[in-house]
Design a protein around this motif. Sequence first.
Motif, PDB file in Angstrom:
ATOM      1  N   ASN A 231       0.796  -1.216   0.000  1.00  0.00           N
ATOM      2  CA  ASN A 231       0.000   0.000   0.000  1.00  0.00           C
ATOM      3  C   ASN A 231       0.838   1.279   0.000  1.00  0.00           C
ATOM      4  O   ASN A 231       0.325   2.373   0.226  1.00  0.00           O
ATOM      5  CB  ASN A 231      -0.951   0.008   1.201  1.00  0.00           C
ATOM      6  N   ALA A 232       2.127   1.162  -0.244  1.00  0.00           N
ATOM      7  CA  ALA A 232       3.000   2.338  -0.270  1.00  0.00           C
ATOM      8  C   ALA A 232       2.633   3.255  -1.431  1.00  0.00           C
ATOM      9  O   ALA A 232       2.390   2.787  -2.549  1.00  0.00           O
ATOM     10  CB  ALA A 232       4.454   1.902  -0.398  1.00  0.00           C
ATOM     11  N   PRO A 233       2.576   4.569  -1.211  1.00  0.00           N
ATOM     12  CA  PRO A 233       2.258   5.510  -2.286  1.00  0.00           C
ATOM     13  C   PRO A 233       3.404   5.606  -3.284  1.00  0.00           C
ATOM     14  O   PRO A 233       4.532   5.195  -3.014  1.00  0.00           O
ATOM     15  CB  PRO A 233       2.048   6.831  -1.547  1.00  0.00           C
ATOM     16  N   LEU A 234       3.080   6.176  -4.437  1.00  0.00           N
ATOM     17  CA  LEU A 234       4.062   6.278  -5.517  1.00  0.00           C
ATOM     18  C   LEU A 234       5.324   7.010  -5.070  1.00  0.00           C
ATOM     19  O   LEU A 234       6.436   6.629  -5.450  1.00  0.00           O
ATOM     20  CB  LEU A 234       3.431   6.982  -6.715  1.00  0.00           C
ATOM     21  N   THR A 249      12.688  -2.103  -6.668  1.00  0.00           N
ATOM     22  CA  THR A 249      12.370  -2.362  -5.274  1.00  0.00           C
ATOM     23  C   THR A 249      11.454  -3.570  -5.190  1.00  0.00           C
ATOM     24  O   THR A 249      10.638  -3.820  -6.088  1.00  0.00           O
ATOM     25  CB  THR A 249      11.691  -1.163  -4.599  1.00  0.00           C
ATOM     26  N   ALA A 250      11.606  -4.327  -4.125  1.00  0.00           N
ATOM     27  CA  ALA A 250      10.683  -5.419  -3.868  1.00  0.00           C
ATOM     28  C   ALA A 250       9.421  -4.855  -3.237  1.00  0.00           C
ATOM     29  O   ALA A 250       9.463  -3.833  -2.550  1.00  0.00           O
ATOM     30  CB  ALA A 250      11.324  -6.438  -2.940  1.00  0.00           C
ATOM     31  N   VAL A 251       8.304  -5.523  -3.477  1.00  0.00           N
ATOM     32  CA  VAL A 251       7.038  -5.166  -2.851  1.00  0.00           C
ATOM     33  C   VAL A 251       6.622  -6.333  -1.976  1.00  0.00           C
ATOM     34  O   VAL A 251       6.487  -7.467  -2.454  1.00  0.00           O
ATOM     35  CB  VAL A 251       5.952  -4.865  -3.903  1.00  0.00           C
ATOM     36  N   LEU A 252       6.439  -6.057  -0.672  1.00  0.00           N
ATOM     37  CA  LEU A 252       6.104  -7.102   0.285  1.00  0.00           C
ATOM     38  C   LEU A 252       4.663  -6.945   0.751  1.00  0.00           C
ATOM     39  O   LEU A 252       4.174  -5.825   0.939  1.00  0.00           O
ATOM     40  CB  LEU A 252       7.038  -7.046   1.490  1.00  0.00           C
ATOM     41  N   ASP A 253       3.983  -8.089   0.947  1.00  0.00           N
ATOM     42  CA  ASP A 253       2.607  -8.033   1.429  1.00  0.00           C
ATOM     43  C   ASP A 253       2.593  -7.861   2.943  1.00  0.00           C
ATOM     44  O   ASP A 253       3.654  -7.737   3.592  1.00  0.00           O
ATOM     45  CB  ASP A 253       1.821  -9.269   0.984  1.00  0.00           C
ATOM     46  N   ALA A 282       1.741   0.881  -4.566  1.00  0.00           N
ATOM     47  CA  ALA A 282       2.713  -0.087  -5.099  1.00  0.00           C
ATOM     48  C   ALA A 282       2.030  -1.285  -5.721  1.00  0.00           C
ATOM     49  O   ALA A 282       2.447  -1.800  -6.763  1.00  0.00           O
ATOM     50  CB  ALA A 282       3.670  -0.529  -3.993  1.00  0.00           C
ATOM     51  N   ARG A 283       0.948  -1.752  -5.080  1.00  0.00           N
ATOM     52  CA  ARG A 283       0.259  -2.934  -5.600  1.00  0.00           C
ATOM     53  C   ARG A 283      -0.343  -2.715  -6.982  1.00  0.00           C
ATOM     54  O   ARG A 283      -0.596  -3.670  -7.721  1.00  0.00           O
ATOM     55  CB  ARG A 283      -0.837  -3.371  -4.626  1.00  0.00           C
ATOM     56  N   ASP A 284      -0.569  -1.429  -7.370  1.00  0.00           N
ATOM     57  CA  ASP A 284      -1.188  -1.123  -8.659  1.00  0.00           C
ATOM     58  C   ASP A 284      -0.211  -1.273  -9.821  1.00  0.00           C
ATOM     59  O   ASP A 284      -0.634  -1.456 -10.969  1.00  0.00           O
ATOM     60  CB  ASP A 284      -1.753   0.300  -8.661  1.00  0.00           C
TER      61      ASP A 284
END
Length: 337
Positions: A231-234, A249-253, A282-284
């Motif tokens: 859920n991190a913003p752009l 960057t990695a995206v972690l749940d 980030a999820r988008d």
Amino acid sequence: MSASSPSENVINAAPAAVDVLAIGRQVLREEAAALHDVADALAATPDFVNCVQAILQLKGRVVVTGIGKSAHIAGKIVATLNSTGTPALFMHAADAIHGDLGMIQPEDFVVAISKSGDTPEIKVLVPLLRRKGVPLAALVSNADSYLAQQATYVLHAPVTKEACPNNLAPTTSTTAALALGDALAVCLLESRQFSAADFARLHPGGTLGKRLYLKVGDLSRQNQRPQVAENAPLRDVLLEISGKRLGATAVLDAAGQLAGIITDGDLRRMLGSFSDLEKLRARDILTPHPATIDVEDFAAEALVRMQLRNITQLVVTEEGQFAGFIHLHDLLREGLV
């Protein structure tokens, strides 16, 4: 003014007009044909097989000797044996009778290389070796020579003609001796089940060594570990990628598991796909199921995976968990590319 020597006249003479390509191809064909003869000669006697078996049971070292061009071949064979798990030493045949014979111990095995098998140095050396009581293998072109007759094993490398047009310069004969030495080393290697890991332990330096021992974790642990939540913003994504300087960057749940990856290329493509950037998370924009590699994999394998996918970084995992990144620049820095 002193007269020029014949060798100086040859060096200073104008080059003859010759078909260089045809000569080069002919030399290679002649030497290749000679290797076929050497291969056939191995089947003529049990000596090659018996020699390999004797070396496998050896408690000492293989001492390889020769003179002239054969000495150079001996040195290379020694290097190959040492690098593939068979302890070996080089002894120049001329130096042997001036003190170097002392390097030979009772449990050693000697391989003497000589095309003719009848050189004066060899005829002096062989009786001294016989007094030592060590096994002697003769790597010769002339199986009827003095050296062959005195040897325990005859490694026959038959050569009827040198590639030199004058049949003088050692060319085909040295190629045959070198190839037979390689055959000996490889047979010993395979008999001992000498592995890539064994090879790596003996070759820690240079690019070859790095390919065989350098692990992904050795490089990735030196890098920062860019990561953001789903859920991190752009803005946070941009700062993480630019600040950690790995281009991704990695995206972690929420459970800390790898959900995907965002690269700087993804960001550039995203600008043309979304109108309201403020609402992006980030999820988008992440790419799910990114290419990964384990910390225990070889760094050379990371290069292969990058090349196959045409990418510049891989996500690194350790026991299935996100552990960082390895970048193409890491491999370039280590000379693996």
